[in-house]
Design an enzyme around this catalytic site. Structure first.
Site, PDB file in Angstrom:
ATOM      1  N   THR A 298      73.009  34.574  38.903  1.00  0.00           N
ATOM      2  CA  THR A 298      74.112  34.618  39.868  1.00  0.00           C
ATOM      3  C   THR A 298      74.558  36.058  40.052  1.00  0.00           C
ATOM      4  O   THR A 298      74.604  36.828  39.079  1.00  0.00           O
ATOM      5  CB  THR A 298      75.349  33.777  39.469  1.00  0.00           C
ATOM      6  OG1 THR A 298      76.434  34.146  40.316  1.00  0.00           O
ATOM      7  CG2 THR A 298      75.779  33.960  38.042  1.00  0.00           C
TER       8      THR A 298
ATOM      9  N   ASP B 254      77.460  36.706  40.666  1.00  0.00           N
ATOM     10  CA  ASP B 254      78.859  36.752  40.202  1.00  0.00           C
ATOM     11  C   ASP B 254      78.964  37.165  38.733  1.00  0.00           C
ATOM     12  O   ASP B 254      80.021  37.591  38.281  1.00  0.00           O
ATOM     13  CB  ASP B 254      79.522  35.371  40.369  1.00  0.00           C
ATOM     14  CG  ASP B 254      79.441  34.850  41.787  1.00  0.00           C
ATOM     15  OD1 ASP B 254      79.240  35.674  42.703  1.00  0.00           O
ATOM     16  OD2 ASP B 254      79.570  33.627  41.990  1.00  0.00           O
TER      17      ASP B 254
ATOM     18  N   ARG C 160      74.017  22.151  48.132  1.00  0.00           N
ATOM     19  CA  ARG C 160      74.656  20.869  48.463  1.00  0.00           C
ATOM     20  C   ARG C 160      73.900  19.704  47.853  1.00  0.00           C
ATOM     21  O   ARG C 160      74.147  18.559  48.200  1.00  0.00           O
ATOM     22  CB  ARG C 160      74.673  20.665  49.970  1.00  0.00           C
ATOM     23  CG  ARG C 160      75.518  21.670  50.660  1.00  0.00           C
ATOM     24  CD  ARG C 160      75.629  21.332  52.115  1.00  0.00           C
ATOM     25  NE  ARG C 160      76.224  22.451  52.800  1.00  0.00           N
ATOM     26  CZ  ARG C 160      76.546  22.451  54.067  1.00  0.00           C
ATOM     27  NH1 ARG C 160      76.325  21.397  54.794  1.00  0.00           N
ATOM     28  NH2 ARG C 160      77.081  23.511  54.617  1.00  0.00           N
TER      29      ARG C 160
ATOM     30  N   ASP D 230      79.187  35.375  36.091  1.00  0.00           N
ATOM     31  CA  ASP D 230      80.350  34.711  35.500  1.00  0.00           C
ATOM     32  C   ASP D 230      79.985  33.613  34.495  1.00  0.00           C
ATOM     33  O   ASP D 230      80.795  32.735  34.218  1.00  0.00           O
ATOM     34  CB  ASP D 230      81.235  34.127  36.614  1.00  0.00           C
ATOM     35  CG  ASP D 230      80.476  33.127  37.501  1.00  0.00           C
ATOM     36  OD1 ASP D 230      79.252  33.012  37.354  1.00  0.00           O
ATOM     37  OD2 ASP D 230      81.125  32.467  38.328  1.00  0.00           O
TER      38      ASP D 230
ATOM     39  N   ARG E 224      83.303  34.864  43.945  1.00  0.00           N
ATOM     40  CA  ARG E 224      84.108  33.645  43.748  1.00  0.00           C
ATOM     41  C   ARG E 224      85.349  33.933  42.900  1.00  0.00           C
ATOM     42  O   ARG E 224      86.140  34.765  43.277  1.00  0.00           O
ATOM     43  CB  ARG E 224      83.255  32.544  43.151  1.00  0.00           C
ATOM     44  CG  ARG E 224      82.568  31.773  44.252  1.00  0.00           C
ATOM     45  CD  ARG E 224      82.207  30.411  43.810  1.00  0.00           C
ATOM     46  NE  ARG E 224      81.092  30.462  42.903  1.00  0.00           N
ATOM     47  CZ  ARG E 224      80.608  29.412  42.306  1.00  0.00           C
ATOM     48  NH1 ARG E 224      81.133  28.236  42.509  1.00  0.00           N
ATOM     49  NH2 ARG E 224      79.582  29.517  41.509  1.00  0.00           N
TER      50      ARG E 224
ATOM     51  N   GLY F  44      73.242  29.243  45.380  1.00  0.00           N
ATOM     52  CA  GLY F  44      73.013  30.392  46.270  1.00  0.00           C
ATOM     53  C   GLY F  44      71.823  31.187  45.780  1.00  0.00           C
ATOM     54  O   GLY F  44      71.609  31.314  44.580  1.00  0.00           O
TER      55      GLY F  44
HETATM   56  O1  F6P Z   1      77.918  32.271  43.609  1.00  0.00           O
HETATM   57  C1  F6P Z   1      77.279  33.210  44.401  1.00  0.00           C
HETATM   58  C2  F6P Z   1      77.983  33.415  45.715  1.00  0.00           C
HETATM   59  O2  F6P Z   1      77.322  34.413  46.444  1.00  0.00           O
HETATM   60  C3  F6P Z   1      79.481  33.719  45.595  1.00  0.00           C
HETATM   61  O3  F6P Z   1      79.718  35.046  45.256  1.00  0.00           O
HETATM   62  C4  F6P Z   1      79.969  33.297  46.951  1.00  0.00           C
HETATM   63  O4  F6P Z   1      81.315  32.920  46.938  1.00  0.00           O
HETATM   64  C5  F6P Z   1      79.131  32.108  47.239  1.00  0.00           C
HETATM   65  O5  F6P Z   1      77.948  32.224  46.485  1.00  0.00           O
HETATM   66  C6  F6P Z   1      78.793  31.962  48.696  1.00  0.00           C
HETATM   67  O6  F6P Z   1      78.024  30.820  48.848  1.00  0.00           O
HETATM   68  P1  F6P Z   1      77.386  30.395  50.235  1.00  0.00           P
HETATM   69  O7  F6P Z   1      76.229  31.293  50.496  1.00  0.00           O
HETATM   70  O8  F6P Z   1      76.978  29.001  50.015  1.00  0.00           O
HETATM   71  O9  F6P Z   1      78.452  30.546  51.273  1.00  0.00           O
END
Ligand code: F6P
Length: 361
Positions: free
Chosen positions: A137, A139, A74, A141, A183, A10
């Protein structure tokens, strides 16, 4: 030295400042050449996704969100989605990625991404590719890193959203449930909710019961504060309940991770059985990842970008840059496989509870 650069997973604010720092230092100080690989690891698999990355490409990108290289969550070379007849199937194309790196005459690769991108980088390093990594990220994490860039900007956006929800919640005496990304880690929810003054904080690390939340809302109403703000992580779930999922990992070939969403609605529906107040749900979604990076994220990304070239220069392949104890150093890419979580008995949760904030436990 000729280096490939890719951004995977992401996007998040700070990727462009990092690319800029890499390219500027690399060209101006070290005399390196760069090849931009587009759309994450797709750029190492598909033809026509590699292009020279020059100083001209980095002009004006410092304050811009997103990534000029594009990204994909992906494109895992080890589980690459390929079309076979009517169906998409996953195939291991890591050998093709190594071959492509040779064709492009890359001496090394700089992989910028979160746990997914960096753990792929670690596996490619095991296969002999010269790789270094930069962690990002929203997150926050990654276990080997105090803070990833992107987190500060997202935290600011969510805090501002909670501020805005306050005024409208108060005007209408509503309970506002705000669903926040992250997440399986609650850092973004916890820190933004503390900064924004939420009344209830629900995070993945603390499965919640509805009764204490109902009691908290009722006690606020008794105190003549009939509005409330509930900050809930997308990965939070009621005790004994399951994650709110929009798409299972196996439903999307090559994605590898579950797509979360709907935890706010689950919580609102449970609450509606117990309280009279009007409940509304706001899902912040990708607003949390868009737009200009904060000064702190620009700075961290710029430091990571400049520092990662020390790793290249010193031949520290298989490592990533990491902020630890205020210093930027290097840790093994293998660290990216370890994730961190909010400690339910840590200071932030303890302090929040001491201010009367409910965690549903
Ligand atoms: O890991 C970053 C993040 O933004 C998460 O917080 C979230 O769950 C995920 O990516 C969403 O991903 P996408 O944009 O692929 O739906």
């Amino acid at each position: 030295m000729r280096l490939g650069v890719l951004t995977g997973g992401g996007d998040c604010p700070g990727l462009n400042p990092l690319i800029r720092a890499v390219v500027k230092r690399g060209i101006l100080e070290l005399g390196y050449d760069f090849v931009g690989l587009e759309n994450g690891y797709m750029g190492l698999i598909e033809p026509d996704l590699a292009r020279p990355l020059t100083l001209a490409d980095t002009r004006g990108i410092l304050p811009k969100g997103g990534t000029i290289l594009g990204t994909s969550n992906r494109a895992n070379p080890f589980q690459y989605a390929v079309r076979e007849g009517e169906k998409w199937v996953e195939r291991d194309l890591s050998a093709r990625a190594l071959e492509r790196a040779k064709e492009l005459r890359l001496d090394g690769l700089i992989a910028i991404g979160g746990d997914g991108t960096l753990s792929i980088a670690a596996r490619l390093a095991e296969l002999g590719l010269n790789v270094v990594g930069c962690p990002k990220t929203i997150d926050n994490d990654l276990s080997g890193v105090d803070q990833t860039f992107g987190f500060d900007t997202a935290r600011m956006i969510v805090t501002e959203a909670i501020d805005r929800l306050h005024t409208t919640a108060e005007s209408h005496d509503r309970v506002m449930v705000v669903e926040i990304m992250g997440r399986h880690a609650g850092f973004l929810t916890l820190e933004s909710a503390l900064a924004g003054g939420a009344d209830v904080i629900l995070i993945p690390e603390i499965p919640y019961r509805i009764e204490p939340i109902v009691e908290k809302l009722k006690s606020r109403a008794r105190g003549k504060r009939s509005f409330s703000i509930i900050a809930i992580s997308e990965g939070a779930a009621p005790k004994g309940g399951s994650l709110a999922v929009l798409e299972k990992a196996e439903d999307v070939p090559g994605r590898g991770v579950v797509r979360l969403g709907g935890s706010g609605k689950v919580c609102a529906d449970l609450l509606a059985e117990h309280i009279e107040a009007e409940i509304r749900v706001t899902v912040l979604g990708h607003l949390q990842r868009g737009g200009a990076p904060t000064a702190a994220d620009r700075l961290l990304a710029t430091r990571y970008g400049a520092k990662v070239l020390d790793l290249v220069r010193d031949g520290q392949w298989g490592h990533m840059v990491a902020l630890r104890g205020g210093e930027i150093g290097a840790v093994s890419l293998a660290e990216s496989k370890k994730q961190k979580r909010v400690d339910p008995s840590g200071d932030d949760v303890r302090f929040a509870k001491s201010l009367g904030i409910c965690f549903g436990d």
